[in-house]
Write a protein that holds these residues in place. Structure first.
Motif, PDB file in Angstrom:
ATOM      1  N   ILE A 143       0.855  -1.192   0.000  1.00 14.20           N
ATOM      2  CA  ILE A 143       0.000   0.000   0.000  1.00 14.20           C
ATOM      3  C   ILE A 143       0.889   1.240   0.000  1.00 14.20           C
ATOM      4  N   SER A 144       0.588   2.166  -0.897  1.00 13.07           N
ATOM      5  CA  SER A 144       1.317   3.428  -0.898  1.00 13.07           C
ATOM      6  C   SER A 144       0.338   4.566  -1.171  1.00 13.07           C
ATOM      7  N   PRO A 145       0.555   5.718  -0.543  1.00  9.63           N
ATOM      8  CA  PRO A 145      -0.297   6.880  -0.823  1.00  9.63           C
ATOM      9  C   PRO A 145      -0.257   7.235  -2.302  1.00  9.63           C
ATOM     10  N   SER A 146      -1.384   7.699  -2.830  1.00 15.28           N
ATOM     11  CA  SER A 146      -1.483   8.018  -4.245  1.00 15.28           C
ATOM     12  C   SER A 146      -2.488   9.152  -4.435  1.00 15.28           C
ATOM     13  N   HIS A 147      -2.756   9.510  -5.690  1.00 17.23           N
ATOM     14  CA  HIS A 147      -3.711  10.583  -5.965  1.00 17.23           C
ATOM     15  C   HIS A 147      -5.127  10.056  -6.126  1.00 17.23           C
ATOM     16  N   GLU A 148      -5.283   8.711  -6.210  1.00 16.65           N
ATOM     17  CA  GLU A 148      -6.596   8.090  -6.295  1.00 16.65           C
ATOM     18  C   GLU A 148      -6.503   6.660  -5.784  1.00 16.65           C
ATOM     19  N   LEU A 149      -7.648   6.037  -5.592  1.00 16.42           N
ATOM     20  CA  LEU A 149      -7.671   4.652  -5.107  1.00 16.42           C
ATOM     21  C   LEU A 149      -7.627   3.697  -6.293  1.00 16.42           C
ATOM     22  N   ALA A 150      -6.644   2.796  -6.277  1.00 22.56           N
ATOM     23  CA  ALA A 150      -6.521   1.788  -7.322  1.00 22.56           C
ATOM     24  C   ALA A 150      -5.996   0.503  -6.707  1.00 22.56           C
ATOM     25  N   ILE A 186      -3.970   0.942   6.456  1.00 22.06           N
ATOM     26  CA  ILE A 186      -4.472   2.313   6.491  1.00 22.06           C
ATOM     27  C   ILE A 186      -4.454   2.853   7.921  1.00 22.06           C
ATOM     28  N   CYS A 187      -4.724   1.998   8.895  1.00 23.01           N
ATOM     29  CA  CYS A 187      -4.616   2.434  10.296  1.00 23.01           C
ATOM     30  C   CYS A 187      -3.222   2.979  10.576  1.00 23.01           C
ATOM     31  N   GLN A 188      -2.202   2.280  10.083  1.00 19.11           N
ATOM     32  CA  GLN A 188      -0.837   2.732  10.340  1.00 19.11           C
ATOM     33  C   GLN A 188      -0.535   4.014   9.566  1.00 19.11           C
ATOM     34  N   LEU A 189      -0.961   4.078   8.315  1.00 24.32           N
ATOM     35  CA  LEU A 189      -0.678   5.269   7.506  1.00 24.32           C
ATOM     36  C   LEU A 189      -1.406   6.502   8.027  1.00 24.32           C
ATOM     37  N   TYR A 232     -10.351  -3.056  -2.256  1.00 23.73           N
ATOM     38  CA  TYR A 232     -10.891  -1.765  -2.704  1.00 23.73           C
ATOM     39  C   TYR A 232     -12.047  -1.347  -1.800  1.00 23.73           C
ATOM     40  N   ARG A 233     -12.960  -2.271  -1.530  1.00 27.29           N
ATOM     41  CA  ARG A 233     -14.114  -1.968  -0.692  1.00 27.29           C
ATOM     42  C   ARG A 233     -13.673  -1.604   0.725  1.00 27.29           C
ATOM     43  N   ALA A 234     -12.633  -2.280   1.232  1.00 28.05           N
ATOM     44  CA  ALA A 234     -12.142  -1.973   2.574  1.00 28.05           C
ATOM     45  C   ALA A 234     -11.559  -0.568   2.635  1.00 28.05           C
ATOM     46  N   ALA A 235     -10.781  -0.190   1.623  1.00 28.20           N
ATOM     47  CA  ALA A 235     -10.198   1.156   1.603  1.00 28.20           C
ATOM     48  C   ALA A 235     -11.292   2.213   1.527  1.00 28.20           C
ATOM     49  N   ARG A 236     -12.291   1.993   0.663  1.00 27.48           N
ATOM     50  CA  ARG A 236     -13.401   2.933   0.557  1.00 27.48           C
ATOM     51  C   ARG A 236     -14.145   3.057   1.884  1.00 27.48           C
ATOM     52  N   SER A 271     -10.774 -12.049   2.372  1.00 28.54           N
ATOM     53  CA  SER A 271     -10.960 -11.458   3.704  1.00 28.54           C
ATOM     54  C   SER A 271      -9.643 -11.020   4.317  1.00 28.54           C
ATOM     55  N   THR A 272      -8.610 -11.824   4.174  1.00 31.32           N
ATOM     56  CA  THR A 272      -7.319 -11.443   4.755  1.00 31.32           C
ATOM     57  C   THR A 272      -6.723 -10.253   4.014  1.00 31.32           C
ATOM     58  N   ASP A 273      -6.961 -10.163   2.699  1.00 30.68           N
ATOM     59  CA  ASP A 273      -6.498  -8.982   1.955  1.00 30.68           C
ATOM     60  C   ASP A 273      -7.190  -7.720   2.464  1.00 30.68           C
ATOM     61  N   ALA A 274      -8.502  -7.819   2.700  1.00 29.92           N
ATOM     62  CA  ALA A 274      -9.246  -6.670   3.218  1.00 29.92           C
ATOM     63  C   ALA A 274      -8.730  -6.255   4.593  1.00 29.92           C
ATOM     64  N   ALA A 275      -8.486  -7.237   5.461  1.00 29.50           N
ATOM     65  CA  ALA A 275      -7.978  -6.924   6.799  1.00 29.50           C
ATOM     66  C   ALA A 275      -6.602  -6.276   6.723  1.00 29.50           C
ATOM     67  N   ALA A 276      -5.767  -6.762   5.800  1.00 27.09           N
ATOM     68  CA  ALA A 276      -4.432  -6.172   5.636  1.00 27.09           C
ATOM     69  C   ALA A 276      -4.540  -4.704   5.222  1.00 27.09           C
ATOM     70  N   VAL A 277      -5.465  -4.417   4.324  1.00 26.51           N
ATOM     71  CA  VAL A 277      -5.654  -3.030   3.893  1.00 26.51           C
ATOM     72  C   VAL A 277      -6.150  -2.170   5.053  1.00 26.51           C
TER      73      VAL A 277
END
Length: 299
Positions: free
Chosen positions: A47-54, A115-118, A71-75, A105-111
């Protein structure tokens, strides 16, 4: 110095117990009791900061990016914390899909945890679990490290247990491609011929006492037979696993189509995985039960 990116190890899971109760609750879902443990088969999420979600996956997914759980988790995190969820997310997929191992599910949790850390958010914030539960029933489990008992829809944490670290497991799936049993199909078959769940308390007692012999004597999954009805090949794999030397117990992973065998030794697990590949033409891999959930490294 600003963080450039996070690398997150997102482990798969197996169900030591899955008890689906016949009939649906008022919300349209089944009541589920489950005991899950992480294994060392894992996706890697960057995960890296960007100008949009991809969101991108390797190999590429066969469905729209907007449908990806990451994607749904980040949103959902952006909506929960009223911030712009602008990230580039790359998922290196190693967990087979439609396998019952909890890959999405594990991918969503990782995101969520990334994001919590970022964003410097405490993962214990109650909004975090709300976001996780909204994405999928297995997602809350992956926010924690140790084996856990969950109920409700299988998404409400009730108890954590001492890890079964290093316990060898063989994973076998009828096909190496993306085909398999969907949870929707397995639950539909279950509803057509429901079965009462096995007693739960003996396994919980064994987990509390860390009695491995008793734990593996009480492994159970009453959704497994439904998965076998949907895909008879799952039943062939399960029968074969139970006949292999060095297997302590074998069952279906979640709603399938992966099955797992808890083995006496790592050598047994590796031998079974190789035989599944070379002799049977199936997908096979040796793994170990893991002591922790997602691991985050800062790049």
């Amino acid at each position: 110095m600003p963080r450039k990116f996070l690398l997150i190890t997102a482990p798969a899971k197996i169900n030591l117990y899955l008890g689906v109760h016949p009939g649906c609750e008022e919300d349209g879902y089944h009541r589920v009791d489950t005991v899950m443990t992480a294994i060392d088969l894992a996706d890697t999420v960057a995960i890296s900061p960007s100008h949009e979600l991809a969101v991108h996956t390797v190999p590429p997914a066969d469905f729209p990016m907007e449908s990806n759980t990451a994607y749904r988790a980040a949103r959902a995190m952006g909506e929960a914390f009223e911030r712009e969820a602008s990230f580039t997310i790359l998922i290196d997929k190693h967990i087979p899909i439609r396998a019952g191992l909890g890959g999405p599910s594990t991918d969503a949790a990782a995101v969520i945890l990334g994001i919590c850390q970022l964003w410097d958010i405490d993962p214990a914030d109650p909004r975090i679990e709300e976001v996780a539960r909204a994405i999928g029933a297995d997602v809350p489990f992956f926010l924690y490290g140790p084996p856990a008992y969950l109920d409700g829809r299988g998404d409400t944490l009730r108890e954590l247990f001492r890890p079964l670290t290093g316990t060898p497991v063989a994973l076998v799936k009828p096909s190496a491609d993306g085909s398999g049993v969907t949870a929707v199909a397995a639950y539909r078959a279950f509803d057509e011929d429901p079965a009462e769940p096995s007693p739960l308390e003996p396994l919980l007692t064994a987990m509390r006492e860390h009695d491995e012999t008793a734990i593996f004597e009480h492994v159970a999954n009453n959704l497994g037979p439904a998965a076998v009805r949907v895909s008879p090949e799952v039943g062939e794999v399960l029968t074969w696993l139970r006949e292999q030397p060095g297997v302590r117990v074998a069952d279906v992973c979640g709603s399938g189509s992966m099955s797992f065998a808890v083995c006496e030794t790592q050598m047994d697990a590796e031998r079974i995985a190789i035989a599944a590949l070379d002799e049977m033409g199936w997908w096979g891999q040796a793994a170990k039960m893991e002591k922790s959930g997602p691991y985050i490294a800062v790049g």
